[in-house]
Motif scaffolding. Structure first.
Motif: not given
Length: 270
Positions: A43-49
């Protein structure tokens, strides 16, 4: 078949390992009894951390996703790495895996923890890890576990431990909701590596010297929602809060005692 949450490689593995504030990722479930084929999720996604554990700065990253579970117990898992897991009597779950802690830089990094605000602190070098865990499945939807990470390289990093509770609180035909809570502990070396300030680091960075000692450094709570479009495609969204306790929270390099992380990814399982 129970849904398996993903192994987040590259960006999230690098950031979450040291930041300890990425969204919670449950361990890959052992293959169900009678399962004869390997299950792979891409899969493919995004994160904010946060930029590092205790940072008051955040950044966004792209997330490639891969999760692998074999019928003989082999797995690839975001928390533990590449290893083997076995179920004893349908209740106890034990695993051993090789993982990696990317360490921390004293400059802004895209794929690794670090910040310009740590200038002069120097680098916490990455380390290969032996990750061990033991869990007990109280019910089909409730599991308690404990684990330890022993560095195989850069042993000065120190050891860290956790105790965790995972629960699936809602299961519907196409949706599931899971929550998790955990306590995280570090040896004196580990807490010094990530939260301490030596006299030399103080002279170079301007931070006051600080020696946290061993013990509890953080509590974490997270929630994960999974929506299945069909038997192959799914959407996963998760968020997590990390509260740094006295050992870490009193450190001069911890700019925020509470960190948050969130991520979302679209996945294909086959």
């Amino acid at each position: 078949m129970k849904h398996r949450r993903p192994f987040i490689v590259a960006a999230i593995a690098s950031l979450a390992a040291a930041a300890t504030a990425a969204p919670a990722q449950a361990q890959s479930e052992p293959a169900p009894a009678g399962e004869s084929s390997t299950k792979i999720m891409l899969g493919l996604g995004a994160a904010y951390m946060p930029r590092y554990a205790g940072s008051d700065e955040y950044k966004g990253v792209a997330l490639p996703v891969i999760n692998v579970v074999t019928p003989w117990g082999g797995f690839i898992d975001s928390d533990e790495g590449i290893g083997y897991r076995r179920v004893f009597g349908e209740k106890f779950i034990a695993s051993a895996a090789l993982g990696y802690d990317p360490g921390r830089k004293d400059s802004n990094e895209r794929l690794k923890p670090g910040s310009d605000k740590l200038k002069g602190m120097g680098e916490v070098k990455g380390a290969a890890l032996l990750n061990l865990s033991l869990g007990y499945r109280i019910t089909q939807n409730l599991t308690i576990s404990a684990g330890a990470s022993q560095p195989l390289s850069n042993r000065d990093r120190g050891r860290n431990y956790y105790a965790k509770v995972d629960a699936t609180v809602l299961t519907m035909p196409k949706d599931s909701l899971a929550v998790a809570g955990s306590a995280h502990f570090g040896s004196a070396d580990y807490n010094q590596s990530y939260f301490g300030v030596t006299a030399n680091q103080s002279a170079n960075s301007g931070f006051a010297t600080y020696t946290p000692g061993s013990g509890l450094y953080a509590l974490k709570a997270g929630i994960t929602w999974t929506h299945r479009f069909d038997e192959n495609w799914s959407l996963l969204a998760a968020t997590e809060a990390t509260r740094y306790m006295t050992k870490a929270g009193d450190s001069p390099i911890v700019k925020a005692r509470t960190n948050y992380g969130t991520m979302a990814a679209v996945n294909y399982t086959f």
